[in-house]
Design an enzyme around this catalytic site. Sequence first.
Site, mmCIF file in Angstrom:
data_model
loop_
_atom_site.group_PDB
_atom_site.id
_atom_site.type_symbol
_atom_site.label_atom_id
_atom_site.label_comp_id
_atom_site.label_asym_id
_atom_site.label_seq_id
_atom_site.Cartn_x
_atom_site.Cartn_y
_atom_site.Cartn_z
ATOM 1 N N ARG A 237 42.669 46.222 30.132
ATOM 2 C CA ARG A 237 41.383 45.768 30.666
ATOM 3 C C ARG A 237 40.229 46.248 29.792
ATOM 4 O O ARG A 237 39.250 45.522 29.579
ATOM 5 C CB ARG A 237 41.216 46.243 32.111
ATOM 6 N N LYS B 241 34.649 45.023 32.750
ATOM 7 C CA LYS B 241 34.064 46.215 33.403
ATOM 8 C C LYS B 241 32.941 46.772 32.529
ATOM 9 O O LYS B 241 33.093 47.798 31.853
ATOM 10 C CB LYS B 241 35.157 47.248 33.663
ATOM 11 N N GLU C 97 33.732 38.775 45.667
ATOM 12 C CA GLU C 97 34.116 40.177 45.504
ATOM 13 C C GLU C 97 33.160 41.063 46.297
ATOM 14 O O GLU C 97 31.987 40.726 46.481
ATOM 15 C CB GLU C 97 34.053 40.541 44.010
#
Length: 334
Positions: A69, A173, A209
């Site tokens: 990620r 992120k 989300e």
Amino acid sequence: FRATKSHLKMTWTESDGWGGAELVGSPYVNLHIGATALHYGQSCFEGLKAFAHEDDTVHIFRPDENAKRLQSSCERLMMPPVPHDVFIQACKDVVKDNMAYVPPYGSGGALYLRPLLFGSGPRIGLQPADEYTLIILVIPVGDYYKGGLASPCDALIIEDFDRAAPRGVGNVKVAGNYAADLLPNMLGKKKGYPIGLYLDAQTQTNVEEFSTSNFVGIDNDAKKYVTPKSPSVLPSITNKSLMQIAADEGYEVERRDIPVEEMERFDEVLAVGTAVVVTPIGSATRLEEDSEAVKVKYEFSEEVGATTRKFYDIVRGIQSGEMEDKHEWNFKVE
């Protein structure tokens, strides 16, 4: 924040690539005033945990997924990816140097790791930096909810702010995603809602989300685990783990669009992420425009649901070494 023995630091330069890892005792970073992280937000991070097992060994939970990620975030922000094996070894090294701060087996705690990669080279024009710094800090954390799981909390459906644009950076992120949630989060809490639920920015019709967590809906009658599939949702490693556990337990796992109205069909709703694993959601409320009057309220289980508790117990059992790690998610620190 709590001080520990050290953090790990690595530097990348155009001429030399990634240098060796260094364990640093000081909690401060010396940074150029022109660093791209400061001016253009060229910064991304990760979050993962290390757990003590009964045999006194320590294991990091799924650092390989965090490595992947982080690489995805790097590619989106034009930053040099940290090689897979280098990242995992760096995580092990910083945990090993801070073993005294790993909460003991049976305490419910963990050593939290926060890898942070940022542009440290100076650029005033908008362009990638010529130097990047990776730091991995660690901090001991207790059981997020004393005794395991909290009572379900009430969520506010956020309609006057968007978390991320469809082709933006919601699926990686990056630091700015979280700064953008500070105001909506604070406004929601002032209205009595401890957590916010975002809808898709383009149509405002689909669930996206929670503020810092993925959305999961459980339909117990149909034995379904449903979670949004969206290009602007961050792929949660906790959610990925729970999807596998749900499949192992005989649930049908669906990743797809979830219309807001479909929430009325869910028996249990969860906000899932590294910090807490699972936050049970008791309701999701939509307010009238410019008012605190309730327009629609979707209600779920008033107590911690049986499925929620089962999935939570399995994840925590694997992390603590009390259950079989058949998918090989734990990486031993040695």
